[in-house]
Design an enzyme around this catalytic site. Structure first.
Site, short mmCIF file in Angstrom:
data_model
loop_
_atom_site.label_atom_id
_atom_site.label_comp_id
_atom_site.label_asym_id
_atom_site.label_seq_id
_atom_site.Cartn_x
_atom_site.Cartn_y
_atom_site.Cartn_z
N GLY A 216 0.82 -1.21 0.00
CA GLY A 216 0.00 0.00 0.00
C GLY A 216 0.86 1.26 0.00
N VAL B 296 -8.16 7.61 2.98
CA VAL B 296 -7.82 8.98 3.42
C VAL B 296 -6.63 8.91 4.38
CG1 VAL B 296 -8.67 10.89 4.85
CG2 VAL B 296 -10.16 9.87 3.14
N ILE C 61 1.51 2.16 7.28
CA ILE C 61 0.73 2.96 8.22
C ILE C 61 0.29 2.09 9.38
CG2 ILE C 61 -0.08 4.61 6.47
CD1 ILE C 61 -2.89 3.22 6.80
N ASP C 62 0.27 0.76 9.19
CA ASP C 62 -0.22 -0.15 10.25
C ASP C 62 0.75 -0.29 11.42
OD1 ASP C 62 -2.33 -0.50 8.55
OD2 ASP C 62 -2.02 -2.64 8.20
O1 F6P Z 1 -1.26 -2.66 4.85
C1 F6P Z 1 -1.66 -1.34 4.87
C2 F6P Z 1 -3.12 -1.22 4.56
O2 F6P Z 1 -3.39 0.14 4.58
C3 F6P Z 1 -4.04 -2.01 5.49
O3 F6P Z 1 -4.30 -1.35 6.68
C4 F6P Z 1 -5.25 -2.19 4.63
O4 F6P Z 1 -6.00 -3.33 4.99
C5 F6P Z 1 -4.68 -2.36 3.28
O5 F6P Z 1 -3.45 -1.71 3.27
C6 F6P Z 1 -5.57 -1.84 2.17
O6 F6P Z 1 -4.96 -2.11 0.96
P1 F6P Z 1 -5.48 -1.63 -0.47
O7 F6P Z 1 -4.96 -0.25 -0.70
O8 F6P Z 1 -4.86 -2.62 -1.39
O9 F6P Z 1 -6.97 -1.65 -0.44
#
Ligand code: F6P
Length: 348
Positions: free
Chosen positions: A11, A279, A127-128
């Site tokens: 991400g 966001v 970000i996690d």
């Molecule tokens: O791993 C980071 C993250 O932002 C998670 O918190 C979330 O589940 C995922 O990416 C969402 O990913 P995508 O942008 O592929 O929908």
């Protein structure tokens, strides 16, 4: 003089461009060339690279996203993918690779290093904030700031309408964003994957609050929280359709809506839901993330120079250090009980 490749995987995340800039600036200072690998590991599978000069890396410090693109491509799940990566790495004339990513991207880097001696150095992004061996990943501080501001704003409506406002934040496996923004924003209940309180307990806390005259509440829930019931039943909420990505992850989202319905039915309190979604990953990084990303980038370039491959730049206390990539991806860093205790002191 070296030819240093950089890729950003998984991400997007505020601070990616700041890392790219720092790696590039330090490498240019040593007379090295820098090559952007486009769209994460996919760029090495498909031989899609682009030269980065001082011009391309200028103005990147405050810019969100990643100028070299990203993807969730896993070369181990593409037929012939690993061979393609190794061949294209050699054909691009690269001496080293800086992989900027989370558990998935760096998991691939760790494997390519241990199985094929790919000269790779990692930088911890997500970000996690769920990567081990580092105190913080860059991007997390920005996400927490965005969520905290949202919670502050939602207080207004909660209070004016006597409502329960449910805020769904990201956090696939861990509740770091929920706990930190919940503490900062004064959440009344927080639900996270690794220390799940039950729906019944959550409702009990809200009822307690109402009994002492507070007829509005803020509930923060991580997208990865499984609806948990006193009976022991658990239910994950995910979006329909595309199945899993190449790292085996379902697309999460929607738990806030279901939780709100449960709260309304069980307590009779009127609920509204806000899903902060992407966001949280958008826009300019906070000063703290810009500084962290910059320090990580400089360290990664130094590790390349020193030939310390198979390592990752990490924050330990106030110091940026090198840790084995394998340690960073061995297990997820979950929210420790003492952090959740801080949050729980304000429940109800
Ligand atoms: O791993 C980071 C993250 O932002 C998670 O918190 C979330 O589940 C995922 O990416 C969402 O990913 P995508 O942008 O592929 O929908």
């Amino acid at each position: 003089m070296k030819r240093v490749g950089i890729l950003t995987g998984g991400g997007d995340c505020p601070g990616l461009n700041a890392v790219i800039r720092a790696v590039a600036r330090r490498s240019f200072g040593r007379g090295s060339e820098v090559v952007g690998v486009r769209n994460g590991w996919r760029g090495l599978v498909d031989a899609d690279t682009t030269a980065l000069t001082i011009r391309e890396v200028s103005g990147l410090l405050p810019r969100g996203g990643t100028v070299i693109g990203t993807s969730r491509t896993n070369p181990y799940k593409v037929e012939g993918g690993v061979d393609d990566v190794l061949r294209n790495f050699a054909e691009a004339g690269l001496d080293a690779l800086v992989a900027i990513g989370g558990e998935d991207t760096l998991g691939v880097a760790a494997r390519l290093f241990s199985e094929h001696e790919l000269p790779v150095v990692g930088v911890p992004k997500t970000i996690d904030n769920d990567l081990s061996a580092t105190d913080y990943t860059f991007g997390f501080d920005t996400a927490v700031a965005i969520c905290t501001e949202a919670i502050d704003r939602l207080h207004t409506t909660a209070e004016s309408h006597n409502r329960v406002m449910v805020v769904e934040v990201m956090g696939r496996h861990t509740g770091w964003i929920a706990v930190m923004s919940g503490i900062a924003g004064g959440a009344d209940v927080i639900l996270i994957p690794e220390q799940p309180i039950s729906v019944e307990e959550a409702c009990g806390e809200l009822q307690k609050r109402h009994e002492r005259g507070k007829d509005f509440s803020i509930v923060v829930v991580s997208e990865g929280y499984e609806l948990t019931y006193a009976s022991g039943e658990k239910r994950q909420v995910a979006q329909e359709a595309p199945g899993t990505d190449q790292f085996g992850h379902v697309r999460l989202g929607g738990v806030g809506e279901q939780l709100a319905r449960e709260i309304e039915e069980r307590t009779g309190f009127e609920c509204r839901v806000t899903v902060l979604g992407h966001v949280q990953r958008g826009g300019s990084p906070t000063p703290r993330d810009r500084v962290l990303a910059t320090r990580y980038g400089l360290k990664a370039a130094d590790l390349v120079e020193e030939g310390r491959f198979g390592t990752m730049a990490a924050l330990q206390g106030d110091d940026i250090v090198a840790v084995p990539l394998a340690d960073a991806v061995a297990e997820l860093k979950t929210v420790p009980p003492q952090w959740f205790e801080v949050a729980k002191a304000f429940f109800g």
